[in-house]
Design an enzyme around this catalytic site. Structure first.
Site: not given
Ligand code: ITT
Length: 203
Positions: A14, A17, A77-78, A158-161, A187
């Site tokens: 990711n 991350k 894992d987040s 990124f993501g849901y931010d 994090r």
């Molecule tokens: P890795 O397993 O390769 O680390 P991943 O994206 O599959 O990557 P996760 O299974 O932990 O990782 O999924 C966490 C999801 O939650 C991630 O894809 C984001 O969509 C969201 N997420 C986690 N932390 C975030 C953050 O700080 N801001 C926004 N979205 C977040």
């Protein structure tokens, strides 16, 4: 400062991350999970299970294929846990609405699941697993409370931010500067706990 400087394999694909770890733990030398390395399974029901599962998979793979010695591996894992969705998407955050490519679309879909008047409280959670090449794991977690915006706002993070408003603020993580996110994010709190754990292990 951790001394001597640790060399750690950061087993994540990711990009959001990876950027944050470089900023949050600048005194660790990170090696990135190689492009030819496998997807790490994450089949657990809880963040902790998945963080450990990824770390064990990564350590095993590095033992067999690693190109240089490292002190250990780190995984994260987040996810976003929404009160009105019974804690979802939670551990499934990366797999929410897989048919949608962009987070702008995923965020719109997620917000659309909340009926009018729904409880908008939400929490970001992060669990880190550090596995030294020899010895037991250090696992830590961090969380930040907040609420869901009514629309995707901001281009940062990124993501849901862009839909998450941390408690005490009126802008989303997508709108707030990255260094402010780093003072209160799930994090950053987990990284602070990891730093304490590593320092305790170094004695
Ligand atoms: P890795 O397993 O390769 O680390 P991943 O994206 O599959 O990557 P996760 O299974 O932990 O990782 O999924 C966490 C999801 O939650 C991630 O894809 C984001 O969509 C969201 N997420 C986690 N932390 C975030 C953050 O700080 N801001 C926004 N979205 C977040």
């Amino acid at each position: 400062m951790l001394s001597p400087m640790l060399k750690v394999l950061l087993a994540s694909r990711n990009a959001g991350k990876l950027r944050e770890f470089a900023e949050l733990l600048p005194d660790i030398q990170f090696l990135l999970w190689p492009a030819n390395a496998p997807e790490l399974p994450e089949t657990g029901a809880f963040f902790l299970d998945n963080a450990l599962q990824k770390a064990e998979g990564a350590r095993l793979w590095w033992r067999q294929h690693g190109t240089e010695p490292v002190d250990g591996v780190l995984t994260d894992d987040s996810g976003l846990c929404v009160e009105a969705l019974w804690g979802g998407p939670g551990v499934l955050s990366a797999r929410f609405a897989p048919e949608l490519v962009s987070y702008r679309d995923k965020n719109r879909r997620l917000l659309g699941l909340l009926p009018e008047g729904a409880d908008r409280r939400a929490r970001f959670v992060c669990v880190l697993a550090y596995l030294p090449m020899e010895g037991p794991a250090i696992t830590v977690s961090g969380a930040v409370e907040g609420s869901l915006a009514f629309e995707h706002r901001g281009e940062g993070g990124f993501g849901y931010d862009p839909i998450f408003i941390p408690e005490g603020h009126d802008r989303t993580f997508g709108e707030l500067p990255a260094d402010l996110k780093h003072t209160l994010s799930h994090r950053s709190r987990a990284c602070a706990a990891l730093r304490r754990g590593l320092a305790a292990h170094q004695g």
